[in-house]
Design a protein around this motif. Structure first.
Motif, PDB file in Angstrom:
ATOM      1  N   SER A   1      91.371  23.919 120.917  1.00 47.80           N
ATOM      2  CA  SER A   1      92.813  24.150 120.825  1.00 47.80           C
ATOM      3  C   SER A   1      93.475  23.938 122.180  1.00 47.80           C
ATOM      4  CB  SER A   1      93.098  25.564 120.311  1.00 47.80           C
ATOM      5  OG  SER A   1      92.618  26.540 121.226  1.00 47.80           O
TER       6      SER A   1
ATOM      7  N   PRO B   1     100.920  24.434 122.091  1.00 50.54           N
ATOM      8  CA  PRO B   1     101.554  24.247 120.784  1.00 50.54           C
ATOM      9  C   PRO B   1     102.014  22.810 120.532  1.00 50.54           C
ATOM     10  CG  PRO B   1     102.343  26.253 121.815  1.00 50.54           C
ATOM     11  CD  PRO B   1     101.513  25.543 122.853  1.00 50.54           C
TER      12      PRO B   1
ATOM     13  N   SER C   1      92.180  22.617 116.049  1.00 46.23           N
ATOM     14  CA  SER C   1      92.492  23.989 115.642  1.00 46.23           C
ATOM     15  C   SER C   1      93.628  24.509 116.506  1.00 46.23           C
ATOM     16  CB  SER C   1      91.260  24.887 115.769  1.00 46.23           C
ATOM     17  OG  SER C   1      90.807  24.934 117.119  1.00 46.23           O
ATOM     18  N   GLU C   2      94.148  25.669 116.124  1.00 47.55           N
ATOM     19  CA  GLU C   2      95.222  26.290 116.871  1.00 47.55           C
ATOM     20  C   GLU C   2      94.699  27.502 117.619  1.00 47.55           C
ATOM     21  OE1 GLU C   2      98.304  27.233 114.144  1.00 47.55           O
ATOM     22  OE2 GLU C   2      98.839  25.142 113.780  1.00 47.55           O
TER      23      GLU C   2
END
Length: 201
Positions: free
Chosen positions: A7, A10, A17-18
């Motif tokens: 990740s 944003p 993935s976040e």
């Protein structure tokens, strides 16, 4: 706080993935206009990186900000500023420590990336222990002081042109990055935060 494998920020469009998260607090909306108008403020909180933490290439941690939300990070800075903490790691995946710094945005920079202030002045550690971090920002002088576990590690004229921009609040911002998946951890990781306090020094 959860950070998924690979990740990043944003804004990352191809991350698998976040992870992390961010929001802006507002002193004035919370009824603390006295903090907004202060000439110098001190932010203190605690953070814990577990023993299985992977520092990846680098990442952000909460700090103070002034001006409008959305103008205190990458892109159009406008009349805003921020002093988030950051970790940076050149050792590769699996490192249990990383360089600490303050990642600064201020109106003098125009658009684009921020500035690394005090890189390597201290080390973040993946030791499963709570550590108390503190930053003091002086709007008149541009001075930034950092203490880790009660020991001063940084004193630098690190931010410019903020005398006329009031404190707005805490920029709770934490993620790996950078803006690409290579900044992220090699496996899912978690960090913990607690005891946020803001005061005049």
């Amino acid at each position: 706080m959860f950070y998924g494998q690979g990740s990043s920020a944003p804004s990352c469009e191809d991350c698998p993935s976040e992870g992390g998260g961010q929001f802006y607090s507002d002193f004035t909306a919370a009824g603390r206009g006295d903090l907004a108008e202060a000439r110098s403020l001190q932010l203190t909180y605690q953070v814990r990186f577990p023993a299985d933490w992977d520092f990846g290439k680098g990442g952000k941690l909460p700090g103070l900000y002034g001006g409008k939300p959305g103008e205190a990070g990458g892109g159009n800075h406008g009349q805003a500023w921020s002093t988030r903490f950051m970790w940076r790691n050149d050792a590769g995946s699996g490192a249990r420590r990383a360089d600490g710094e303050v990642y600064v945005y201020d109106p003098s920079m125009g658009d684009g990336y921020g500035e690394d202030v005090g890189r390597g002045a201290w080390q973040w550690q993946a030791d499963d222990q709570w550590h108390t971090v503190q930053q003091t920002v002086d709007r008149d002088s541009g001075r930034i002081l950092v203490s880790i576990d009660g020991q001063q590690v940084l004193d630098e004229q690190g931010i410019q042109q903020i005398s006329d921009i009031p404190f707005s609040g805490i920029f709770f911002s934490t993620f790996f990055g950078g803006h690409a998946t290579e900044w992220g951890p090699s496996h899912d990781v978690h960090a913990q935060f607690r005891d946020f306090q803001v005061s005049t020094p």
